[in-house]
Design a protein around this motif. Structure first.
Motif, PDB file in Angstrom:
ATOM      1  N   GLY A 154    -118.830 -20.879  31.086  1.00  0.00           N
ATOM      2  CA  GLY A 154    -120.164 -21.411  31.528  1.00  0.00           C
ATOM      3  C   GLY A 154    -120.668 -22.360  30.694  1.00  0.00           C
ATOM      4  N   ARG A 155    -121.245 -23.369  31.396  1.00  0.00           N
ATOM      5  CA  ARG A 155    -121.452 -24.722  30.795  1.00  0.00           C
ATOM      6  C   ARG A 155    -122.977 -25.177  31.247  1.00  0.00           C
ATOM      7  N   TYR A 156    -123.840 -25.530  30.483  1.00  0.00           N
ATOM      8  CA  TYR A 156    -124.984 -26.473  30.668  1.00  0.00           C
ATOM      9  C   TYR A 156    -125.061 -27.950  30.420  1.00  0.00           C
ATOM     10  N   SER A 157    -126.087 -28.638  31.049  1.00  0.00           N
ATOM     11  CA  SER A 157    -126.221 -29.996  30.628  1.00  0.00           C
ATOM     12  C   SER A 157    -124.853 -30.810  30.607  1.00  0.00           C
ATOM     13  N   ALA A 158    -124.077 -30.332  31.587  1.00  0.00           N
ATOM     14  CA  ALA A 158    -122.677 -31.009  31.810  1.00  0.00           C
ATOM     15  C   ALA A 158    -122.953 -32.079  32.992  1.00  0.00           C
ATOM     16  N   LYS A 159    -122.017 -33.028  33.186  1.00  0.00           N
ATOM     17  CA  LYS A 159    -121.934 -33.902  34.420  1.00  0.00           C
ATOM     18  C   LYS A 159    -120.730 -33.680  35.326  1.00  0.00           C
ATOM     19  N   GLY A 160    -121.033 -34.088  36.540  1.00  0.00           N
ATOM     20  CA  GLY A 160    -120.103 -33.872  37.503  1.00  0.00           C
ATOM     21  C   GLY A 160    -119.995 -34.973  38.382  1.00  0.00           C
ATOM     22  N   ILE A 161    -118.823 -35.234  38.833  1.00  0.00           N
ATOM     23  CA  ILE A 161    -118.509 -36.255  39.638  1.00  0.00           C
ATOM     24  C   ILE A 161    -117.566 -35.599  40.714  1.00  0.00           C
ATOM     25  N   ALA A 162    -117.819 -36.390  41.982  1.00  0.00           N
ATOM     26  CA  ALA A 162    -116.741 -35.991  43.174  1.00  0.00           C
ATOM     27  C   ALA A 162    -115.687 -36.992  43.114  1.00  0.00           C
ATOM     28  N   LEU A 163    -114.152 -36.600  43.007  1.00  0.00           N
ATOM     29  CA  LEU A 163    -113.495 -37.271  42.993  1.00  0.00           C
ATOM     30  C   LEU A 163    -112.861 -37.890  44.564  1.00  0.00           C
ATOM     31  N   PRO A 164    -112.537 -39.015  44.682  1.00  0.00           N
ATOM     32  CA  PRO A 164    -112.307 -39.451  45.859  1.00  0.00           C
ATOM     33  C   PRO A 164    -110.635 -39.255  46.010  1.00  0.00           C
ATOM     34  N   VAL A 165    -110.289 -38.711  47.354  1.00  0.00           N
ATOM     35  CA  VAL A 165    -108.982 -38.566  47.715  1.00  0.00           C
ATOM     36  C   VAL A 165    -108.368 -39.374  48.952  1.00  0.00           C
ATOM     37  N   ALA A 166    -107.376 -39.951  49.150  1.00  0.00           N
ATOM     38  CA  ALA A 166    -107.011 -40.514  50.350  1.00  0.00           C
ATOM     39  C   ALA A 166    -106.734 -39.489  51.603  1.00  0.00           C
ATOM     40  N   SER A 167    -107.199 -39.679  52.637  1.00  0.00           N
ATOM     41  CA  SER A 167    -107.070 -38.688  53.788  1.00  0.00           C
ATOM     42  C   SER A 167    -105.695 -39.009  54.408  1.00  0.00           C
ATOM     43  N   THR A 168    -105.206 -38.581  55.344  1.00  0.00           N
ATOM     44  CA  THR A 168    -104.209 -38.826  56.020  1.00  0.00           C
ATOM     45  C   THR A 168    -104.072 -40.280  56.834  1.00  0.00           C
TER      46      THR A 168
END
Length: 185
Positions: free
Chosen positions: A158-172
Motif C-alpha cells: 500500500g502506498r501514497y504520495s507515489a509517482k507513476g509513469i507509463a513505460l513505452p514498449v515497441a509494438s510489432t
C-alpha cells in the motif's frame, strides 16, 4: 488558450488552513496570478490531478482528496476543461469506488494500438480515511468519462504520495506504445 499557464487546483490554505475548492492561474509570460471564476464542486486536498488530453486542449481529471479538516474523503470526481477563454468544471457522473487522497494517476493505453479508444487513466494507491496506504487501483475511461474498479493484481505494498509513469514498449510494427505497462514509484 492555456499554453504558458499553470493552474493551481485545490490544496489547503486560507484563513482557516482548510481544504480548498478554488483555482488560481499563473501566466508564465506576464508573471501574474489570477483567481479563476470556476470552482471545484468539492474541497480537495491531496486529490488526483491528471491531464488526459493534449496540452493545447486540456481535459484534467480531478478526483478524490480530503474535504474537511477532520479528514472526510471524497469519492467524487470532476473534469476541468477550457472553453471560450474560461475554465469549466464538469462533474463526473460516476465516482471512485474507494475514497482516497494522495493517490497516483497515470494515463496509458490498454493495447499496443495506442488509439483514443484504448486510452485509460489509472488511479493507484493513496490513503484511506485512517491514513493507511491503499494497494488497489481504479480505471477511468477517458471516452465514457466513467470509473470502474480495475481487475487484476493489486500493488504489493500500500502506498501514497507515489509517482507513476507509463513505460513505452515497441509494438510489432516498431512503433512505440505503452501497451498497458506501468511503473509506480
Amino acid at each position: 488558450g492555456t499554453q504558458g499557464q499553470i493552474l493551481f487546483i485545490g490544496g489547503k490554505g486560507g484563513a482557516t488552513n482548510a481544504p480548498l475548492r478554488t483555482l488560481e492561474r499563473f501566466d508564465v509570460q506576464t508573471r501574474t496570478v489570477s483567481t479563476v471564476t470556476a470552482q471545484l464542486t468539492q474541497e480537495r486536498l491531496g486529490a488526483v490531478v491528471e491531464n488526459f488530453d493534449s496540452p493545447a486542449a486540456p481535459r484534467v481529471l480531478v478526483a478524490g482528496g480530503q474535504r474537511t479538516l477532520t479528514g472526510t474523503l471524497n469519492t467524487s470526481a470532476e473534469i476541468l476543461t477550457f472553453a471560450a477563454g474560461n475554465f469549466v468544471v464538469i462533474p463526473v457522473a460516476t465516482s471512485l469506488t474507494t475514497a482516497r487522497k494522495d493517490a497516483t494517476a497515470v494515463v496509458g493505453f490498454e493495447d499496443s494500438t495506442s488509439t483514443s479508444s484504448t486510452k485509460k487513466l489509472y488511479v493507484f494507491g493513496g490513503r484511506d480515511a485512517t491514513g493507511k496506504g491503499l494497494r488497489d487501483f481504479e480505471k477511468f475511461d477517458v471516452t465514457t468519462l466513467a470509473f470502474q474498479a480495475a481487475s487484476g493484481p493489486m500493488l504489493t505494498t500500500g502506498r501514497y504520495s507515489a509517482k507513476g509513469i507509463a513505460l513505452p514498449v515497441a509494438s510489432t510494427d516498431g512503433a512505440v506504445a505503452n501497451n498497458g505497462q506501468f511503473t509506480v514509484i
